[in-house]
Design a protein around this motif. Structure first.
Motif, PDB file in Angstrom:
ATOM      1  N   GLN A 134       0.829  -1.197   0.000  1.00 15.10           N
ATOM      2  CA  GLN A 134       0.000   0.000   0.000  1.00 15.10           C
ATOM      3  C   GLN A 134       0.874   1.261   0.000  1.00 15.10           C
ATOM      4  O   GLN A 134       2.047   1.222   0.389  1.00 15.10           O
ATOM      5  N   PRO A 135       0.307   2.401  -0.398  1.00 13.01           N
ATOM      6  CA  PRO A 135       1.033   3.658  -0.221  1.00 13.01           C
ATOM      7  C   PRO A 135       1.333   3.900   1.260  1.00 13.01           C
ATOM      8  O   PRO A 135       0.467   3.699   2.119  1.00 13.01           O
ATOM      9  N   VAL A 136       2.562   4.303   1.545  1.00  7.79           N
ATOM     10  CA  VAL A 136       3.005   4.514   2.924  1.00  7.79           C
ATOM     11  C   VAL A 136       3.722   5.853   3.025  1.00  7.79           C
ATOM     12  O   VAL A 136       4.519   6.215   2.148  1.00  7.79           O
ATOM     13  N   LEU A 137       3.445   6.584   4.095  1.00  6.71           N
ATOM     14  CA  LEU A 137       4.189   7.793   4.444  1.00  6.71           C
ATOM     15  C   LEU A 137       4.904   7.538   5.758  1.00  6.71           C
ATOM     16  O   LEU A 137       4.277   7.150   6.751  1.00  6.71           O
ATOM     17  N   VAL A 138       6.218   7.742   5.770  1.00  2.50           N
ATOM     18  CA  VAL A 138       7.011   7.605   6.989  1.00  2.50           C
ATOM     19  C   VAL A 138       7.394   9.014   7.437  1.00  2.50           C
ATOM     20  O   VAL A 138       8.162   9.702   6.760  1.00  2.50           O
ATOM     21  N   ALA A 139       6.842   9.447   8.572  1.00  3.32           N
ATOM     22  CA  ALA A 139       6.996  10.830   9.036  1.00  3.32           C
ATOM     23  C   ALA A 139       7.711  10.847  10.382  1.00  3.32           C
ATOM     24  O   ALA A 139       7.177  10.366  11.383  1.00  3.32           O
ATOM     25  N   VAL A 140       8.919  11.411  10.410  1.00  2.81           N
ATOM     26  CA  VAL A 140       9.746  11.390  11.614  1.00  2.81           C
ATOM     27  C   VAL A 140      10.383  12.759  11.807  1.00  2.81           C
ATOM     28  O   VAL A 140      10.833  13.393  10.845  1.00  2.81           O
ATOM     29  N   GLY A 141      10.447  13.216  13.039  1.00  2.00           N
ATOM     30  CA  GLY A 141      11.105  14.471  13.355  1.00  2.00           C
ATOM     31  C   GLY A 141      12.600  14.409  13.111  1.00  2.00           C
ATOM     32  O   GLY A 141      13.243  13.385  13.387  1.00  2.00           O
ATOM     33  N   THR A 142      13.168  15.496  12.619  1.00  2.00           N
ATOM     34  CA  THR A 142      14.602  15.501  12.311  1.00  2.00           C
ATOM     35  C   THR A 142      15.454  15.459  13.573  1.00  2.00           C
ATOM     36  O   THR A 142      16.651  15.167  13.496  1.00  2.00           O
ATOM     37  N   ARG A 143      14.884  15.736  14.721  1.00  5.59           N
ATOM     38  CA  ARG A 143      15.608  15.647  15.990  1.00  5.59           C
ATOM     39  C   ARG A 143      15.158  14.453  16.832  1.00  5.59           C
ATOM     40  O   ARG A 143      15.467  14.377  18.022  1.00  5.59           O
ATOM     41  N   ASP A 144      14.450  13.533  16.209  1.00  5.38           N
ATOM     42  CA  ASP A 144      13.951  12.348  16.911  1.00  5.38           C
ATOM     43  C   ASP A 144      15.096  11.353  17.090  1.00  5.38           C
ATOM     44  O   ASP A 144      15.627  10.815  16.120  1.00  5.38           O
ATOM     45  N   GLU A 145      15.486  11.096  18.341  1.00  3.39           N
ATOM     46  CA  GLU A 145      16.574  10.174  18.655  1.00  3.39           C
ATOM     47  C   GLU A 145      16.068   8.770  18.969  1.00  3.39           C
ATOM     48  O   GLU A 145      16.850   7.890  19.302  1.00  3.39           O
ATOM     49  N   ILE A 146      14.754   8.557  18.868  1.00  6.03           N
ATOM     50  CA  ILE A 146      14.141   7.282  19.225  1.00  6.03           C
ATOM     51  C   ILE A 146      13.724   6.498  17.992  1.00  6.03           C
ATOM     52  O   ILE A 146      13.897   5.278  17.926  1.00  6.03           O
ATOM     53  N   ALA A 147      13.207   7.180  16.970  1.00  5.67           N
ATOM     54  CA  ALA A 147      12.495   6.524  15.876  1.00  5.67           C
ATOM     55  C   ALA A 147      13.375   5.701  14.949  1.00  5.67           C
ATOM     56  O   ALA A 147      12.936   4.707  14.383  1.00  5.67           O
ATOM     57  N   SER A 172      -3.384  12.540  -2.254  1.00  3.44           N
ATOM     58  CA  SER A 172      -2.805  11.798  -3.368  1.00  3.44           C
ATOM     59  C   SER A 172      -3.313  10.362  -3.398  1.00  3.44           C
ATOM     60  O   SER A 172      -3.584   9.810  -4.467  1.00  3.44           O
ATOM     61  N   VAL A 173      -3.472   9.750  -2.221  1.00  4.12           N
ATOM     62  CA  VAL A 173      -4.014   8.398  -2.141  1.00  4.12           C
ATOM     63  C   VAL A 173      -5.449   8.378  -2.669  1.00  4.12           C
ATOM     64  O   VAL A 173      -5.826   7.481  -3.442  1.00  4.12           O
ATOM     65  N   ALA A 174      -6.247   9.347  -2.276  1.00  6.42           N
ATOM     66  CA  ALA A 174      -7.641   9.406  -2.719  1.00  6.42           C
ATOM     67  C   ALA A 174      -7.733   9.599  -4.228  1.00  6.42           C
ATOM     68  O   ALA A 174      -8.597   9.013  -4.889  1.00  6.42           O
ATOM     69  N   ARG A 175      -6.833  10.417  -4.788  1.00  7.97           N
ATOM     70  CA  ARG A 175      -6.864  10.649  -6.229  1.00  7.97           C
ATOM     71  C   ARG A 175      -6.554   9.361  -7.002  1.00  7.97           C
ATOM     72  O   ARG A 175      -7.229   9.018  -7.973  1.00  7.97           O
ATOM     73  N   VAL A 176      -5.527   8.650  -6.546  1.00  5.47           N
ATOM     74  CA  VAL A 176      -5.160   7.414  -7.206  1.00  5.47           C
ATOM     75  C   VAL A 176      -6.259   6.369  -7.063  1.00  5.47           C
ATOM     76  O   VAL A 176      -6.610   5.658  -8.012  1.00  5.47           O
TER      77      VAL A 176
END
Length: 255
Positions: A193-206, A248-252
């Motif tokens: 499936q379409p996936v978005l991976v969203a992580v903070g640039t200062r995230d030391e855990i993810a 974008s997912v809805a459009r596709v």
């Protein structure tokens, strides 16, 4: 607040708005209100024409739980999410999870692909594969008599958060000590499936968002600028990126 039965547990959820459904799955020690209502996610998504469903994971928020680690784990909580979607008669929904919720979303997507149209992994990158460290300092911090007794930095952060959310700290400690079923690179690669991976640039855990995304055929990365693990969830750039991804997912899907 409505509830449903999940294998004998009474779990709470919210269901607001109309339109294409999205299921929101919160992170460890949080709940549907702290993770999604207070930062404005529910209001924003409803205004965008979405039906918004958010669950209180077992042992969190207004949902039942236990103090037994054997009752937890992401696969078990993914089945809670599956039962909620079945309770509501929904399939092919967009699902967004944050941190622990992202891991739950991954198991839901792998084990019940017909239920998930797209997935958003917030606050969790390659740590989904490697794990995010030793759970014991956090579990011990949750069981400590008072915050000032906790010396471990991550333990202090999660203990303070649990105190802020007025959570059942013994249930959270059990959840943290639960058996952690690993997700392999090969399993993640099966997520089509379409996936978005969203992580903070200062995230030391993810862990690295890019390293996780490149394992999947239809994944993209959203860097949340200058945000760490605890504050990225309410960020405007995160919200804007998610809205663009969902559009974008809805459009596709409608093509």
């Amino acid at each position: 607040m409505p509830h449903f039965d999940s294998a004998g547990l009474r779990l709470a959820y919210l269901d607001e708005g109309e339109g294409e459904p999205i299921l929101l799955i919160h992170g460890f020690a949080s709940n549907k209100s702290v993770n999604w209502v207070y930062p404005g996610w529910v209001e924003m998504l409803v205004k965008a024409g979405r039906r918004v469903i958010a669950i209180d994971n077992r042992g969190h928020g207004e949902s039942d739980g236990s103090h037994d680690p054997d009752d937890y784990g992401a696969p078990a909580m993914a089945e809670d999410a599956r039962r909620l979607l079945e309770h509501l008669g929904l399939t092919g929904v967009d699902v967004m999870g944050y941190s622990m919720g992202a891991r739950i979303t991954a198991f839901l997507t792998l084990n019940h692909p017909d239920l998930v149209r797209s997935a958003i992994f917030g606050g969790l990158g390659y740590g989904m594969i490697t794990g995010i460290g030793n759970p014991e300092p956090i579990a011990s911090a949750l069981e400590a008599d008072k915050l000032s007794d906790v010396k471990d930095r991550n333990g202090r952060a999660f203990r303070a958060f649990a105190d802020q959310t007025k959570s059942d700290r013994k249930a959270l400690a059990a959840c943290m000590r639960s058996s952690r079923q690993r997700i392999s690179q090969d399993e993640v690669a099966r997520i089509a499936q379409p996936v978005l991976v969203a992580v903070g640039t200062r995230d030391e855990i993810a862990g690295s968002a890019a390293d996780l995304a490149r394992l999947m055929p239809h994944a993209e990365v959203l860097d949340i600028p200058n945000r760490d693990h605890m504050v990225a969830v309410g960020d405007k750039a995160y919200k804007a990126g998610v809205l663009a991804f969902l559009e974008s997912v809805a459009r596709v899907d409608g093509a």
